[in-house]
Design a protein around this motif. Sequence first.
Motif, PDB file in Angstrom:
ATOM      1  N   PRO A 209       0.779  -1.230  -0.167  1.00  9.69           N
ATOM      2  CA  PRO A 209      -0.020   0.040   0.049  1.00  9.69           C
ATOM      3  C   PRO A 209       1.074   1.336   0.121  1.00  9.69           C
ATOM      4  O   PRO A 209       0.539   2.244  -0.684  1.00  9.69           O
ATOM      5  N   ALA A 213       0.508   3.860  -2.851  1.00 10.66           N
ATOM      6  CA  ALA A 213       0.393   5.178  -2.578  1.00 10.66           C
ATOM      7  C   ALA A 213       1.380   6.141  -3.410  1.00 10.66           C
ATOM      8  O   ALA A 213       0.960   7.271  -4.066  1.00 10.66           O
ATOM      9  N   LEU A 637      -6.191   1.090  -3.106  1.00 15.23           N
ATOM     10  CA  LEU A 637      -5.600   1.301  -1.572  1.00 15.23           C
ATOM     11  C   LEU A 637      -6.857   1.015  -0.720  1.00 15.23           C
ATOM     12  O   LEU A 637      -6.667   1.040   0.448  1.00 15.23           O
ATOM     13  N   HIS A 642      -5.192  -4.670   2.249  1.00 18.39           N
ATOM     14  CA  HIS A 642      -3.919  -3.825   2.432  1.00 18.39           C
ATOM     15  C   HIS A 642      -3.741  -3.418   3.981  1.00 18.39           C
ATOM     16  O   HIS A 642      -2.820  -2.768   4.349  1.00 18.39           O
TER      17      HIS A 642
END
Length: 659
Positions: A209, A213, A637, A642
Amino acid sequence: MIAEIGHYALVLAFILAAVQSTVPLWGAARGDRRLTAVAAPAALLQLLLVGIAFLALMQAYIASDFSLANVAANSHSAKPLLYKITGVWANHEGSMVLWVLILALFGAAVAGLGGNLPETLRARVLAIQGMIGTGFLAFILFTSNPFLRVFPPPLDGAGLNPLLQDPGLAFHPPMLYLGYVGFSMAFSFAIAALIEGRVDPAWARWVRPWTLAAWSFLTLGIALGSWWAYYELGWGGWWFWDPVENASFMPWLAGTALLHSAIVVEKRGALKAWTVLLAILAFSLSLMGTFLVRSGVLTSVHAFATDPQRGLFILVLLALTIGGSLALFALRAPRLKGGGVFAPISREGALVLNNLLLTTATLTVFVGTLYPLVLDALGGGKISVGPPYFEATFVPLMIPTLIAVAIGPMLAWKRGDLRTALARLRLAMGAVLIVALGTLALADADTALAALGTGLAAWLIAGAAVEWADRVRLFRMPLAGFLARARHLPRAAWGMTLAHAGLGLLVAGITGSSAWQTERIQVMQPGDAVELAGYEVTLVSVGEADGPNYTAERAQFRVESGGRLVTTLAPEKRFYPVEGRQTTEAAIHTTLLADLYAVIGEADGQGGWTTRIYHNPLVPWIWAGCLVMVAGGAVSLTDRRHRVGAPARPRPSPTPATA
């Protein structure tokens, strides 16, 4: 007084970062929970202190406090409020404060959201983050202090580079930094794993994650920068393989490889050492991009620093970070034993091929970007490595990469069947055939490469759709069952579909704008008309116009098609008196399929002006594709997996009662 508070906050943040980088690491090595517990509050407090410093600098810009040398050199009282605020990071010193603010933000996120991480792993991760913060805070305090006073203060500031006074470039650096600095989390997890000597599926699920990101923010940052260059610089293009562009593109390529490699670690426990190495390389390339742009080695609108002392400091920091991490990798990587064995034709095999091609492509960009700089430094003279080199080396590597993107998800883990996978993609193959033949039929006969590009775009989009349809069993079960499967499909799967489809849109946009762009460059007087791509573009007038802190020559173009008014375009040539510089503002008419792009140039002294008119087919699909890719990352996400990948913290065993 506020400036002194900001400076003092940076000093405290530096001291705290030094504590964060040592005490938790020592505690983890000794198994002392009291020392490891220092990591989380130190990370949170560091965010508070750096945030205070950043807000203090922003207040100085908003209030036009020209007693600060940084504000006096980069702002002006007549500058619009938006650019006073964004001007905080539109200079070297302020951009470095933003860098450490984002670094502290990511560290605080791990401190606040990493409660189910093993305690020693979290302590080590935050300690590595503290080391990075210590280095950059030292760089700010010793070479790039944004709170230095100037006496006597000037009556007004020198202003900001007009090219930076634009919404696209105003928000481009924060997005880019969120990507650059975001890879520091994958780096810190990798170094912590090397110290512990353990990489497992839970580790990979925690790394993914943060990497996702960072990759999403970097994608958005690159897209914003490319969009800005497209409409602001007036050259009709969106990418030039400039070293500054490459500096952000290289970590994006390495981050893309890291995302796919981490999947293999999570699902199959394989490629552990390779994934750790990619995490190190992705952040190392981010640091290298910072060095290239901020050291003054490159001359561009982004290159704020020209002081050799700053460049040397960043170079030393770069050498310590990259050299130290690679040395640790060489020592500890042999302990990271791989997991399950897999056949070459398998989903793991496809992801390995993806990684090999992406890393090779990264290397070609790396060589093309750094070779001229190294040659010049060694006294070999100045050379230019431009688009022909990258098109000849990078593009051929991308063709098999894009082909594998659609095939990989159709293969089984461990051992796959290529024939079966291709059979499941027969609809995608049909789409490729239709689109490629249609391209050849509708365009000129010498556009075979364009047909290849549109075919690859169709392959990616149709392949993503086929893979999604296969997952939800579209047309193979009742509607209620299909809807239920679609509703319960993991969000990571939805995100992958969006990202791959967005990549297809991007490839289509690149192909169309590269193969079929048409342009007209001429001197026009009011009343003159130009025929272009079925449009008649008439220069109506050129007049004076005033902006908040500039004057401009503004042209008016009337655009007609078949005698019908389509739109009017008003490009400008602006002059900023404070900075004494000119900028070009293109006017763009966007449709679903193309952009009509107009630029006004210099007057010829005889009542005419140089004008450039471009027709850029499919170029809007470039920005649309990037946004769809970012949306795919955002959707992924939100996948619950995650957030629960790491094992829960073990509960302390009850203390036996004493008699």
